[in-house]
Design a protein around this motif. Sequence first.
Motif, PDB file in Angstrom:
ATOM      1  N   PHE A 293       0.835  -1.195   0.000  1.00  0.00           N
ATOM      2  CA  PHE A 293       0.000   0.000   0.000  1.00  0.00           C
ATOM      3  C   PHE A 293       0.874   1.251   0.000  1.00  0.00           C
ATOM      4  O   PHE A 293       0.589   2.223  -0.719  1.00  0.00           O
TER       5      PHE A 293
ATOM      6  N   TYR B 134      -0.325   6.737   6.009  1.00  0.00           N
ATOM      7  CA  TYR B 134      -1.485   6.120   5.358  1.00  0.00           C
ATOM      8  C   TYR B 134      -1.410   4.593   5.420  1.00  0.00           C
ATOM      9  O   TYR B 134      -2.413   3.919   5.670  1.00  0.00           O
TER      10      TYR B 134
ATOM     11  N   VAL C  78      -4.158   2.084   7.105  1.00  0.00           N
ATOM     12  CA  VAL C  78      -4.875   1.004   6.423  1.00  0.00           C
ATOM     13  C   VAL C  78      -4.645  -0.327   7.117  1.00  0.00           C
ATOM     14  O   VAL C  78      -5.544  -1.166   7.206  1.00  0.00           O
TER      15      VAL C  78
ATOM     16  N   TYR D  16      -7.175  -0.751   9.728  1.00  0.00           N
ATOM     17  CA  TYR D  16      -8.585  -0.850   9.355  1.00  0.00           C
ATOM     18  C   TYR D  16      -9.194  -2.078  10.030  1.00  0.00           C
ATOM     19  O   TYR D  16      -8.714  -3.206   9.848  1.00  0.00           O
TER      20      TYR D  16
ATOM     21  N   THR E 140     -13.273  -5.335   1.943  1.00  0.00           N
ATOM     22  CA  THR E 140     -11.943  -4.793   2.235  1.00  0.00           C
ATOM     23  C   THR E 140     -11.204  -4.333   0.985  1.00  0.00           C
ATOM     24  O   THR E 140     -10.647  -3.224   0.957  1.00  0.00           O
TER      25      THR E 140
ATOM     26  N   VAL F 253      -9.940  -0.441   0.283  1.00  0.00           N
ATOM     27  CA  VAL F 253      -8.522  -0.082   0.161  1.00  0.00           C
ATOM     28  C   VAL F 253      -8.264   0.645  -1.163  1.00  0.00           C
ATOM     29  O   VAL F 253      -7.502   1.614  -1.215  1.00  0.00           O
TER      30      VAL F 253
ATOM     31  N   VAL G  53      -9.294   4.248  -0.687  1.00  0.00           N
ATOM     32  CA  VAL G  53      -8.311   5.038   0.067  1.00  0.00           C
ATOM     33  C   VAL G  53      -7.152   5.450  -0.839  1.00  0.00           C
ATOM     34  O   VAL G  53      -6.659   6.579  -0.764  1.00  0.00           O
TER      35      VAL G  53
END
Length: 435
Positions: A108, A127, A131, A134, A381, A385, A388
């Motif tokens: 990510f 970030y 994540v 989450y 999910t 993602v 985001v």
Amino acid sequence: MGRLVVAAAVAGWAIPIAALVNSVVPEPYMDEIFHVPQARQYCHGDFLTWDPMITTPPGLYYVSLAYVASFFPVAWMFRLAETFDVLCSTAALRSTNVIMAMVCAVLFHDLLLCIRPGIGERKATTYAILVALYPVHWFFTFLYYTDVASLAAVLAMYLFCLKKQFWISAMFGAFSILFRQTNVIWIIFFAANGVISYIQDLYPKENVSHEYIEATHQSDKVVSGRDSKTAAQGAKEAHVVSPHFAQFLYFGLVSAAALLPWHFTTSRILDLFLLSGKNKTCSFLAVLMGLGLSFIAVHFFSIAHPYLLADNRHYTFYIWRKVIQVNWMMKYMLIPLYVYSWFSIINILGKSQKRVWVLSFVLSVVLALVPAPLIEFRYYTIPIVILVLHFPVIGNGKLLALGLLYVAADLFTLVMFLFRPFHWEHEPGTQRFMW
């Protein structure tokens, strides 16, 4: 440096919490009672025996096999294990997802830097850690489920697609199918948008997509062959494909709630209001159509799966009973929230992405979620993602607030899972609350 910080941060909380989970819940729980024995069959070298109750392909077991094999020589050298299969304990198999969670966070981080080169290393690191926190993703880091590894494969596919390394992307795409069949939707989504990007970046046209089309063609061969064999795999009667259009609406609201600072703020509401004022007729018709289609979805295509109604171990059981079905009107009263959530998602994406990208994303969500009769937040999910990754960057204050909310939810679900067990009168064993 950012990758190391991200990996270290995830390992810093994941390893001790995994140890805690394994000490309190040492035996396989819920779907683990199928996955763990199946993985142990692979550890024994038996690749032909298959539990018909398992509804996902064997990708996770292959990863676990490679993972366990990597530290067997050291274990054998120090006489910690005489045979390979001894190492395939529940704790060792669960730790596969701890590693996968670290991989997800690093991927990510790299994806965000690739999509937004100007974001900066520190912001990308923040970030990525967010994540990783989450709640749904975080919770299944500590259990032997397929979701974390599935996300890792999809993120790797997307990263190499953006880097124009299409053969590697296709390989990860094909591999992602071995975790969850519906990942074929995200393969098509990334491939289609990758081709469009490739066409825009490279000329002449006749050379544009040869390499990529060949790569995705090989991937699709694997996908179609594999998917045709596994789409109806496992407990078929519990996973019949159904026109569950309300699931699309649930995703909109859940994702908006999970990404609260982007959706439910004064500036966001004002932005949507000003947008509707620019063309009142079109906006009125769009809202009217959204409300009408949502009403049809809720009234005619809202499915109450038997597992949802009977299994009080999942939070969705209580959301269904105490919120959606608290009275006959509530499911209709939620329609404006569903419509607002999707309008907000589309509006935010539309500011940074082309219309075809936004449309293909919405269509991908429909194809991935609508056929699923069971409401499972785990299924949400991957698209969350992706959102985001493509939503605008927000300030550190909002990121911190969202991170604290995630941590609170994580700790709540962990405490409920570990320290608030209960028992069923009609069935022996300890039951635990989970997503």
